[in-house]
Write a protein that holds these residues in place. Structure first.
Motif, PDB file in Angstrom:
ATOM      1  N   ARG A  90      -4.207  -2.894  17.809  1.00  0.00           N
ATOM      2  CA  ARG A  90      -3.524  -1.713  18.349  1.00  0.00           C
ATOM      3  C   ARG A  90      -4.134  -1.275  19.674  1.00  0.00           C
ATOM      4  N   SER A  91      -5.473  -1.405  19.812  1.00  0.00           N
ATOM      5  CA  SER A  91      -6.103  -1.084  21.094  1.00  0.00           C
ATOM      6  C   SER A  91      -5.678  -2.083  22.175  1.00  0.00           C
ATOM      7  N   ILE A  92      -5.589  -3.364  21.813  1.00  0.00           N
ATOM      8  CA  ILE A  92      -5.153  -4.372  22.797  1.00  0.00           C
ATOM      9  C   ILE A  92      -3.693  -4.124  23.192  1.00  0.00           C
ATOM     10  N   MET A 129       0.848  -1.169   0.000  1.00  0.00           N
ATOM     11  CA  MET A 129       0.000   0.000   0.000  1.00  0.00           C
ATOM     12  C   MET A 129       0.892   1.229   0.000  1.00  0.00           C
ATOM     13  N   MET A 130       0.658   2.137  -0.931  1.00  0.00           N
ATOM     14  CA  MET A 130       1.425   3.381  -0.950  1.00  0.00           C
ATOM     15  C   MET A 130       0.805   4.327   0.068  1.00  0.00           C
ATOM     16  N   GLY A 131       1.657   4.959   0.842  1.00  0.00           N
ATOM     17  CA  GLY A 131       1.116   5.871   1.830  1.00  0.00           C
ATOM     18  C   GLY A 131       1.905   7.165   1.842  1.00  0.00           C
ATOM     19  N   LYS A 132       1.211   8.255   1.997  1.00  0.00           N
ATOM     20  CA  LYS A 132       1.923   9.497   2.249  1.00  0.00           C
ATOM     21  C   LYS A 132       1.438  10.062   3.572  1.00  0.00           C
ATOM     22  N   SER A 133       0.963   9.114   4.437  1.00  0.00           N
ATOM     23  CA  SER A 133       0.425   9.513   5.721  1.00  0.00           C
ATOM     24  C   SER A 133       1.521  10.070   6.624  1.00  0.00           C
ATOM     25  N   LYS A 134       1.120  11.033   7.448  1.00  0.00           N
ATOM     26  CA  LYS A 134       2.007  11.580   8.469  1.00  0.00           C
ATOM     27  C   LYS A 134       1.984  10.699   9.718  1.00  0.00           C
ATOM     28  N   GLY A 135       1.331   9.554   9.639  1.00  0.00           N
ATOM     29  CA  GLY A 135       1.221   8.680  10.790  1.00  0.00           C
ATOM     30  C   GLY A 135      -0.114   8.856  11.490  1.00  0.00           C
ATOM     31  N   ALA A 136      -0.299   8.061  12.521  1.00  0.00           N
ATOM     32  CA  ALA A 136      -1.569   8.060  13.240  1.00  0.00           C
ATOM     33  C   ALA A 136      -1.293   8.100  14.739  1.00  0.00           C
ATOM     34  N   VAL A 137      -2.317   8.415  15.487  1.00  0.00           N
ATOM     35  CA  VAL A 137      -2.209   8.445  16.951  1.00  0.00           C
ATOM     36  C   VAL A 137      -3.361   7.663  17.555  1.00  0.00           C
ATOM     37  N   MET A 138      -3.118   7.108  18.734  1.00  0.00           N
ATOM     38  CA  MET A 138      -4.153   6.494  19.558  1.00  0.00           C
ATOM     39  C   MET A 138      -3.942   7.027  20.961  1.00  0.00           C
ATOM     40  N   LYS A 164       7.962  -3.802  16.522  1.00  0.00           N
ATOM     41  CA  LYS A 164       6.952  -2.791  16.793  1.00  0.00           C
ATOM     42  C   LYS A 164       5.611  -3.093  16.146  1.00  0.00           C
ATOM     43  N   GLU A 165       5.458  -4.282  15.575  1.00  0.00           N
ATOM     44  CA  GLU A 165       4.181  -4.603  14.935  1.00  0.00           C
ATOM     45  C   GLU A 165       3.109  -4.809  15.997  1.00  0.00           C
ATOM     46  N   ALA A 166       1.962  -4.165  15.803  1.00  0.00           N
ATOM     47  CA  ALA A 166       0.910  -4.143  16.824  1.00  0.00           C
ATOM     48  C   ALA A 166       0.471  -5.539  17.255  1.00  0.00           C
ATOM     49  N   ARG A 167       0.340  -6.465  16.287  1.00  0.00           N
ATOM     50  CA  ARG A 167      -0.171  -7.787  16.647  1.00  0.00           C
ATOM     51  C   ARG A 167       0.877  -8.578  17.424  1.00  0.00           C
ATOM     52  N   SER A 192       5.293   3.286  20.423  1.00  0.00           N
ATOM     53  CA  SER A 192       4.975   3.427  19.004  1.00  0.00           C
ATOM     54  C   SER A 192       4.770   2.050  18.393  1.00  0.00           C
ATOM     55  N   LEU A 193       3.885   1.979  17.419  1.00  0.00           N
ATOM     56  CA  LEU A 193       3.530   0.708  16.779  1.00  0.00           C
ATOM     57  C   LEU A 193       3.582   0.838  15.269  1.00  0.00           C
ATOM     58  N   SER A 194       3.725  -0.296  14.606  1.00  0.00           N
ATOM     59  CA  SER A 194       3.431  -0.369  13.182  1.00  0.00           C
ATOM     60  C   SER A 194       2.282  -1.364  13.009  1.00  0.00           C
ATOM     61  N   MET A 195       1.768  -1.476  11.802  1.00  0.00           N
ATOM     62  CA  MET A 195       0.672  -2.409  11.525  1.00  0.00           C
ATOM     63  C   MET A 195       0.963  -3.128  10.215  1.00  0.00           C
ATOM     64  N   ALA A 196       1.075  -4.454  10.294  1.00  0.00           N
ATOM     65  CA  ALA A 196       1.281  -5.276   9.095  1.00  0.00           C
ATOM     66  C   ALA A 196       2.318  -4.657   8.142  1.00  0.00           C
ATOM     67  N   PRO A 197       3.579  -4.538   8.617  1.00  0.00           N
ATOM     68  CA  PRO A 197       4.598  -3.871   7.797  1.00  0.00           C
ATOM     69  C   PRO A 197       4.933  -4.618   6.506  1.00  0.00           C
ATOM     70  N   ALA A 198       4.463  -5.856   6.361  1.00  0.00           N
ATOM     71  CA  ALA A 198       4.640  -6.543   5.081  1.00  0.00           C
ATOM     72  C   ALA A 198       3.934  -5.777   3.962  1.00  0.00           C
TER      73      ALA A 198
END
Lengths: 185, 185
Positions: free
Chosen positions: A169-171, A42-51, B166-169, A113-119
């Protein structure tokens, strides 16, 4: 150790699909052992996210229950959102609180800090804990007000048992926070 | 409570983008308060995914370091993968162990279930803990062997401090496991 190993060489990249909010690229790779693969990401130009874990008092977290289109269900989790252009993560955290639970915070500290599914994604999220809340609202873009759900930190096992509290991420945020509380007592 | 509130009505759905491995659909929604929105979500026909915490002995977890295309970096996490057609989650868990760390497990127990970003995905993952490992390999589809990284459960704070863990899962799995160990002692 692959930690120090050369990254695969990117021979080429191209966009292969695009919708209103998603863009997918294919990446042509050669690994250091000579193996070649074509991966998609997935291409992203996101500045990141917060929780944010907002603390109403020393014992009470505030969660939100919100409609989630991916699962077509209402899900329980901590307030969260994307960092806007020109905004710092901590500012985004306070803005999301005002939009989603109608509180600002006089104190916000980063927990992890977290990442999500970095694959497949380059999705960075900072987790904050907010204290010293005061009433303040900002208009959000939600189609309906979010249900605000208080929960005692000490009852975290009952929260983990809720069928609608299962987002990774919430867990992760909850368990890192519980651990930090145990460490500090 | 929105927990019991009517879900938004889906007025229509259509595929808006597709690549080799991703498909995106747009969903036309009317919320119970009359508000309308067009959301996008990832279409999935996945049977779900599994993640496994393999215990080499009572104290030592095995992790893998693997190239991740989304971040173009090597990342540390627990063995994981998709459940194949006709396979039970627990079978997928054991197969992934044999492919990724070259052990089978005589004992695999489910620890928890997670979702990931349910606003956009319908991605269910079961987390397992594997014990009584024995050497057994299956060929995987990885372009290169994964580095296998042992880590003491008691050193989980040092694992959380690794910039490539750092992966959330994986963090959720680690912290749920640590919590279950503390509860049982």
């Amino acid at each position: 150790m692959t930690k120090d190993k050369a990254l695969p060489k990117i021979n080429g990249r191209k966009e292969v699909a695009r919708s209103r909010i998603f863009a997918i690229e294919s990446v042509d790779l050669t690994f250091s052992n000579g193996e070649t693969r074509v991966y998609e990401r997935m291409m992203g130009k996101s500045k990141g996210a917060v929780m944010v874990i907002p603390m109403l008092d020393d014992e009470t977290m505030l969660l939100v229950r919100e409609y989630c289109g991916g699962t077509h269900s209402y899900e329980l989790g901590f307030p969260k959102g994307l960092v806007d252009e020109g905004e710092q993560a901590v500012e985004a955290a306070n803005r999301e609180l005002k939009e989603e639970i109608h509180y600002g915070a006089r104190s916000i500290e980063k927990l992890h800090s977290l990442s999500m599914a970095p694959a497949f994604f380059d999705a960075h999220m900072d987790i904050f804990v907010a204290n010293n809340l005061y009433p303040e609202s900002l208009p959000g873009d939600e189609p309906e007000p979010l249900e605000i759900v208080p929960w005692k930190v000490s009852d975290y096992h009952s929260l983990l048992a809720q069928p609608d509290f299962k987002e990774a991420r919430s867990i992760a945020a909850l368990m890192l926070f519980v651990d930090s509380q145990k460490e500090s007592t």
